[in-house]
Design a protein around this motif. Structure first.
Motif: not given
Lengths: 897, 111
Positions: A362-365, A522-524, A769-775
Motif C-alpha cells: 500500500x505504501x508503494x500504491x 484494485x480490479x484483481x 475487504x479492507x485491502x480491496x477498499x484501500x486499493x
C-alpha cells in the motif's frame, strides 16, 4: 604566498568554511569567510604547519571550523533582505494573483501528500516505531526451529521443561519469560460479568520487557512456574492477578485501594496484586495477567518464549548457546533423528511480520498516487509557464541570470509543495481516522499508529521533495528564454512549444500508465473479493444468531454438569416462539471461539492410518443442522435418544464420506475419531459440506458427534461452546431474549461475541475487504487525476491550435474532422501510457499473489476491462476540449492572436 | 539599555574575556572554554545590540604574518556598563580568567 594558497585548498578545515559559507547571506559572506579563515589560519600558524600537526590538533581545528556552521545559521535571519526572501514574497504574490490555479494545484498535491502521509503513519506505527519497551532491539522471540529450518514455517511453541532449562542455563539472555498468549475469559464478582482477555505469563515477563506495575507488584518467582495445571489448585482462592490500566480504569473506576481485593477469573477467586501502566497489554491485548502453569511433560509444547539479550550479545551467539543447551538436554536419540535447533527472531518482527507485505504494497500504491499528482501539477505549471513567457523575457532582459530565474521558479514550486503538504497533513488526519475505523482489528499494534514527529518530518521532506520534483522541469523549461522572439508581439506561443509539448505528453503517458497499474491491482482484489463473497458456504447464515459462552471449571467441574447446563438452556430456548431451531457447537463455522480441533481418524478395517483420513472434530446438539440450514444428505440427525449411555454415533460431512468411501455407502460404517479412550462409533448420517475455517478453503471434511456423547475425560471440548439459533425475527433482536434465558439458568455467565451469522462471515472477509477498499480508493483517485491530466493537456493544446483549427475549418474541414484530429492527438498519448501500464501491471501484480482468491494475478479479463475503462475515461477527457475545438468559428479564430 | 539586564552567563563570560584583552574569537573560546558554536553567535548578538564592536586588523600586520587579517572585538561603553552590571550577578566571573600581560600575548598586537 601562492604556494601557501595552493596548500590551503587541501586543508579540510578551510574547505569546511567554504562549504558552510554557501548558506551565509551573500551580503555578509566575504566578511564572514575572512574572519573564520583568519582565525583558523592563525591558530594553525601558532601550532605548526598543517602537515606537521598531530591528529588531535587537526581534529580540534576541524571541530572549531564546524562551529562556523552554527555561526552561519545564526546569520540566516539576515536573509530577509536577501534574494531568497524576495523570491519567496514574489512567489506568494504570484500564487495570490491566480487564486483558482493555486487552489487547484495545492489541492491536487494535498490529496497525494495526505494519502501518502496517512499510509506512512500506519507503516511507521506498525513496522518502524520501536516497541514501547526499553532497549527493544534486545527483545527476541525464542523457539525451536522447524525441521525445514525456514523462518517462514512459523514460530513453534515450546515445552515447559525446555523453557526452564533455557532460562536456567542461558548466559546470553539477561531475562527470559514464557506465556501462552491471551485468551478470552470471564471476569465475575461485582457488577455485570465481564469478558476479558486473560494472559497467562511467567513472572519474569514484566522484567523481560522492562515494564513494572504502577501499583502493587509483579508476580513473585514462587507464584509462577508452579504446576497449577487443571483445576485442583484453583480452589486455593489466592491466585495472584495483575490488571491492565484500561481494565482498572473501566471496571474498577481506578480504585487506588484495589490491591488485595478479590476478583473472580473463570470462577476462580484471585487476589489483585498489581496494576500495569497505561498502554501495556502484551501479549495479544491482554486485560489481566495470571501466572502460567508449567507442564512438566516433554510432549506438550504450548509456551511462547521471549528473551532479553545481554547487552552486547548478538542473536547469533544466543542462538548457538541455546541450541547447545537444547541438545544437551535431549541426548537420547530424538524421535526423528533430528537434533533440536533453537532460533531467535526479533520480537517486533514476530509481532508484525505478517502484515509487512501488505503495508509495503500500500505504501508503494500510494506512492504511485503521489507521483500522478506530481505529474499533474508539473503539467499545470508547464501550461502556466507558457503564459509567463513574457514575464521571464522581461526579467532576462533586465539582467536576471538563468540560475536566478530557475531559483525563483523553484522557490515558487517549493512554496506550493509546502502549502500542499500542510493541507495534506490536515487531510492525513481525516484519512487516518477513516483507515483506523475500517482497519481489521487483526492488524497488530494498531494503537501505535498516529501522527508523530517522524510522520511530520516525513511529510515535510515529502512536500519539499515533491515541490522540487514537479517544479524542476517546468523551471528549466520556462527559464529558457529567447529574448528576441518572445518580446516581439505574438511570438509568445511558439517558443519552446515543441519541447514543452513533448514533456507534457510524457507526463500524461506516465500518469496513464501508473493509473492503469493501480486500477488493475484494485480490479484483481475486487474480483477476488467478489469470488470470496460468492463462495458457497454450505449453510444458510440468514436469521441465525451466534453467541459464545464459557463455563468456568470451578462452577462446572465435570462434563456431566456442563451437559446438564446446556440441556437445560437448549430446552428453555426451544420453547421460545421466535426460535425455529436452537443448537450448540464447539467450533462455529468461520467463527473464532471454542476448541477448534482438526486431526486424524481411523476407519474400521483399515490396517493403518489412511491418507486423507482427517477432519475437523465437532460436537453438536441435535438441532444443529436445522439451525444452520446444512442439508442432511443421507441417514438421520442426532436425537434425544443419543445419550452418553447409548451406542456411539457420528455424522460425517460429504467431503469426508467421499474421501473415505469413494464408491460405497458411508452409513453403518464405523470410525474412531482418534482421541485417547475413544471406541468405534457408527456413521448414522452424511451432511452437506460447510466451510469451517476459511472462506477460501478447498474442502471441509468434518465429523460430528452428539455433545451428549463427549467422553467425561474431554470436558475441555465443551468448555467454550457457541449457540447457533435460527429465529423467525431479526437475529440481533433475539440477543436480549437469549441473555435472559441463560441468566435464568446461571446469573454469573457473560455471553460474548453475540453476532448474527452474517456478521461472523463479514468479519472473516474484513481483511480482503479492507485491502480491496484501500486499493480501490487509491486507484479511483489515480483515475480522476489522470483524467484531469489528459483533459488539461488536450484542452491547452486546443487553445494553442485555435488559429490552425480555424484555418482548417475555413478550408472546409467538418466538425467531425476536427473532433477526430483532437481526439487522435490525445489518444496517442493514452495508448502509449496504456501499453506501458499493461507491461508494468504484468510485472507488478505479482506482489498480489498471496492476496487473491481464485483469480490469477494476470487475469486477462481484469486487464482488458480496466484498460477499456481507462480508454473510455480518456476519450471523455479528450472529447470535452475537442467539442470546443469543433465549434471554432473560423472568422473569430483567424482574427484572434 | 534593557539588554544588559538580560545578559546570559555565557554572554557575560564573553564580555569579560574581551575586557580581559582576549580580543578575537578563538582566544575567547580558549580562555572561556565555550564552544565555537556558542561564542560566534553570541558575538554577533552582542555586536547587534551594541555591546561590542569589531574592527579589522590592519592589512600590513596580517601580511607580515602571512595570513588574512583578523577581526578584533572591543567593548563599547554600553558593553562595559553591561559587564559591570553582570559582574554583580556573577561574582566569580572576575576571577575566572587572568588578564593578558600585554607584552607577551600575540593577540593584543596592534597594527
Amino acid at each position: 604566498m601562492s604556494d601557501r594558497r595552493s596548500k590551503n585548498i587541501l586543508k579540510p578545515n578551510l574547505w569546511l568554511i567554504r562549504v558552510i559559507g554557501v548558506i551565509v547571506p551573500r551580503r555578509l559572506r566575504a566578511d564572514w569567510k575572512q574572519e573564520w579563515q583568519a582565525e583558523l589560519q592563525y591558530r594553525e600558524l601558532m601550532l605548526a604547519d598543517w602537515d606537521k600537526l598531530i591528529w588531535s590538533a587537526k581534529l580540534d581545528l576541524l571541530r572549531r571550523s564546524l562551529g562556523a556552521f552554527w555561526d552561519a545559521l545564526w546569520l540566516q535571519p539576515h536573509r530577509l533582505e536577501d534574494e531568497m526572501f524576495q523570491d519567496l514574497s514574489y512567489g506568494v504574490r504570484m500564487l495570490l494573483k491566480r487564486p483558482a490555479f493555486s487552489a487547484v494545484v495545492i489541492l491536487v498535491l494535498a490529496l497525494g501528500i495526505g494519502a501518502t502521509t496517512a499510509i506512512f503513519s500506519v507503516v511507521n506505527g506498525v513496522l518502524l516505531r520501536p516497541l514501547p519497551y526499553p532497549e527493544p532491539d534486545c527483545l527476541m522471540t525464542v523457539f525451536v526451529a522447524s525441521e525445514k529450518g525456514s523462518r517462514t514455517e512459523g514460530i513453534n511453541t515450546v515445552t515447559g521443561p525446555d523453557y526452564v532449562e533455557w532460562r536456567n542455563q542461558c548466559h546470553s539472555c539477561a531475562e527470559m519469560a514464557a506465556h501462552t498468549g491471551a485468551q478470552p475469559g470471564n471476569l465475575t464478582g461485582g457488577a455485570e460479568p465481564d469478558r476479558v482477555r486473560v494472559g497467562r505469563v511467567t513472572g519474569s515477563l514484566f522484567a523481560t520487557l522492562g515494564v513494572q506495575p504502577i501499583l502493587g507488584r509483579a508476580f513473585l518467582p514462587e507464584e509462577t512456574g508452579r504446576l497449577l495445571f487443571n483445576s485442583d489448585s484453583g480452589a486455593t482462592g489466592n491466585t495472584p492477578v495483575i490488571l491492565s490500566y484500561g481494565l482498572w480504569q473501566r471496571r474498577f473506576g481506578a480504585d487506588p485501594a484495589i490491591i488485595g481485593k478479590t476478583v473472580k477469573v473463570e470462577g476462580d477467586a484471585c487476589a489483585v496484586i498489581g496494576v500495569m501502566p497505561e498502554g501495556f497489554n502484551y501479549p495479544d491485548e491482554a486485560d489481566i495477567w495470571l501466572p502460567v502453569a508449567l507442564n512438566p511433560k516433554r510432549n506438550n509444547a504450548y509456551l511462547h518464549v521471549i528473551a532479553r539479550l545481554q547487552s552486547g550479545v548478538t542473536a547469533a551467539q544466543a542462538r548457538s548457546e541455546l541450541t547447545a543447551i537444547a541438545r544437551r538436554s535431549a541426548p537420547e536419540a530424538p524421535e526423528n533423528n533430528q537434533e533440536p535447533r533453537v532460533d531467535l527472531v526479533p520480537l517486533q518482527e514476530h509481532m508484525v511480520g505478517n502484515v509487512r507485505p501488505s503495508l509495503l504494497i500500500f505504501l508503494g500504491a500510494v506512492g504511485f498516487v503521489l507521483l500522478i499528482a506530481c505529474a499533474n501539477v508539473a503539467n499545470l505549471l508547464l501550461a502556466r509557464a507558457a503564459t509567463r513567457q513574457k514575464e521571464m523575457a522581461i526579467r532576462a532582459a533586465l539582467g536576471a541570470s538563468r540560475l536566478r530565474m530557475v531559483r525563483q521558479l523553484l522557490t515558487e514550486s517549493l512554496l506550493i509543495g509546502l502549502l500542499g503538504g500542510g493541507l495534506g497533513l490536515l487531510l492525513a488526519f481525516g484519512i487516518l481516522n477513516l483507515l483506523l475505523a475500517a482497519a481489521p482489528p487483526e492488524i497488530p499494534r494498531l494503537n501505535a499508529i498516529g501522527i508523530d514527529r517522524w510522520v511530520l518530518g516525513f511529510t515535510l521532506l515529502l512536500s519539499a521533495v515533491t515541490g522540487i520534483t514537479f517544479g524542476f522541469a517546468p523551471a528549466l523549461q520556462s527559464s529558457k528564454v529567447d529574448l528576441n522572439s518572445t518580446l516581439k508581439e505574438g511570438g509568445a506561443q511558439m517558443i519552446g512549444g515543441m519541447a514543452r509539448h513533448r514533456l507534457r505528453g510524457l507526463l500524461v503517458v506516465a500518469e496513464v500508465s501508473m493509473a492503469l497499474m493501480l486500477l488493475i491491482g484494485a480490479g484483481l482484489l475486487l474480483k477476488s473479493f467478489t469470488r470470496l463473497r460468492e463462495t458457497r458456504l454450505g449453510f444458510n447464515p440468514n436469521h441465525v444468531l451466534s453467541a459464545s459462552l464459557t463455563l468456568p471449571d470451578v462452577d462446572y467441574p465435570t462434563t456431566a454438569e456442563v451437559k446438564a447446563f446446556y440441556q437445560q438452556a437448549l430446552t428453555r430456548l426451544a420453547e421460545h416462539p421466535e426460535v425455529q431451531a436452537a443448537s450448540i457447537i464447539n467450533a462455529l463455522p468461520l467463527g473464532k471461539n471454542g476448541a477448534r480441533i482438526q486431526g486424524d481418524l481411523m476407519a474400521e478395517g483399515d490396517a493403518e492410518q489412511r491418507p486423507g483420513a482427517f477432519a475437523r472434530k465437532l460436537a453438536i446438539s441435535p438441532d444443529y443442522f436445522r439451525a444452520l440450514g446444512i442439508p442432511l444428505l443421507k441417514g438421520r440427525e442426532f436425537n434425544e435418544h443419543d445419550t452418553a449411555d447409548s451406542p456411539g454415533v457420528l455424522i460425517i460431512s460429504e467431503a469426508l464420506a467421499r474421501r473415505l468411501w469413494p464408491d460405497g455407502d458411508a452409513l453403518g460404517k464405523r470410525l474412531n475419531i482418534g482421541f485417547s479412550g475413544e471406541t468405534w462409533r457408527e456413521v448414522v448420517g452424511v451432511a452437506g459440506d460447510a466451510k469451517q475455517q476459511e472462506l477460501g478453503e478447498r474442502s471441509s471434511p468434518a465429523v460430528y458427534q452428539p455433545y451428549s456423547q463427549v467422553l467425561d475425560s474431554r470436558r475441555w471440548m465443551l468448555g467454550d461452546l457457541t449457540f447457533a439459533i435460527r429465529t423467525t425475527t431479526e437475529p440481533q433482536n433475539f440477543a436480549a431474549v437469549l441473555r435472559s434465558a441463560l441468566q435464568a439458568v446461571d446469573k454469573q455467565l457473560p455471553l460474548y461475541d453475540v453476532a448474527p451469522m452474517e456478521q461472523v462471515i463479514a468479519r472473516k472477509v474484513a481483511d480482503p475487504r479492507f485491502y480491496m477498499l484501500l486499493l480501490s480508493s487509491f486507484s479511483a483517485l489515480a483515475l480522476i487525476l489522470a483524467a484531469a491530466g489528459i483533459y488539461g493537456v488536450i484542452s491547452y493544446a486546443v487553445t494553442e491550435r485555435t488559429h490552425e483549427i480555424g484555418i482548417r475549418v475555413a478550408l472546409g474541414a467538418k466538425a467531425g474532422d476536427v473532433l477526430k484530429l483532437v481526439i487522435t492527438q490525445g489518444m496517442k498519448l493514452v495508448l502509449a501510457g496504456l501499453a506501458i501500464g499493461l507491461a508494468g501491471a504484468f510485472a507488478l501484480t505479482r506482489v498480489l499473489t498471496g492476496f487473491v482468491y481464485q483469480v490469477s494475478v494476470t487475469d486477462p479479463i481484469t486487464f482488458t476491462v480496466l484498460s477499456l475503462l481507462l480508454v473510455a475515461v480518456a476519450v471523455l477527457a479528450c472529447y470535452l476540449p475537442a467539442r470546443r475545438a469543433a465549434k471554432v468559428d473560423p472568422m473569430v479564430a483567424l482574427r484572434c492572436e | 539599555m534593557d539588554k544588559k539586564s538580560y545578559l546570559s552567563h555565557s554572554e557575560a563570560v564573553i564580555l569579560q574575556a574581551i575586557a580581559s584583552s582576549y580580543k578575537y574569537g578563538f582566544d575567547i573560546m580558549d580562555i572561556s572554554g565555550l564552544p565555537s558554536g556558542t561564542v560566534y553567535p553570541a558575538l554577533r548578538r552582542l555586536e547587534e545590540t551594541g555591546l561590542v564592536e569589531s574592527r579589522w586588523e590592519k592589512e600590513g600586520v596580517a601580511q607580515r604574518a602571512q595570513r588574512p587579517p583578523r577581526k578584533y572585538y572591543e567593548l563599547t561603553r554600553v558593553g562595559k556598563e553591561a559587564l559591570a552590571e553582570a559582574l554583580k550577578r556573577y561574582r566569580l566571573l572576575d576571577r575566572l580568567m587572568p588578564r593578558v600581560p600585554r607584552s607577551v600575548k600575540p593577540s593584543t598586537e596592534r597594527g
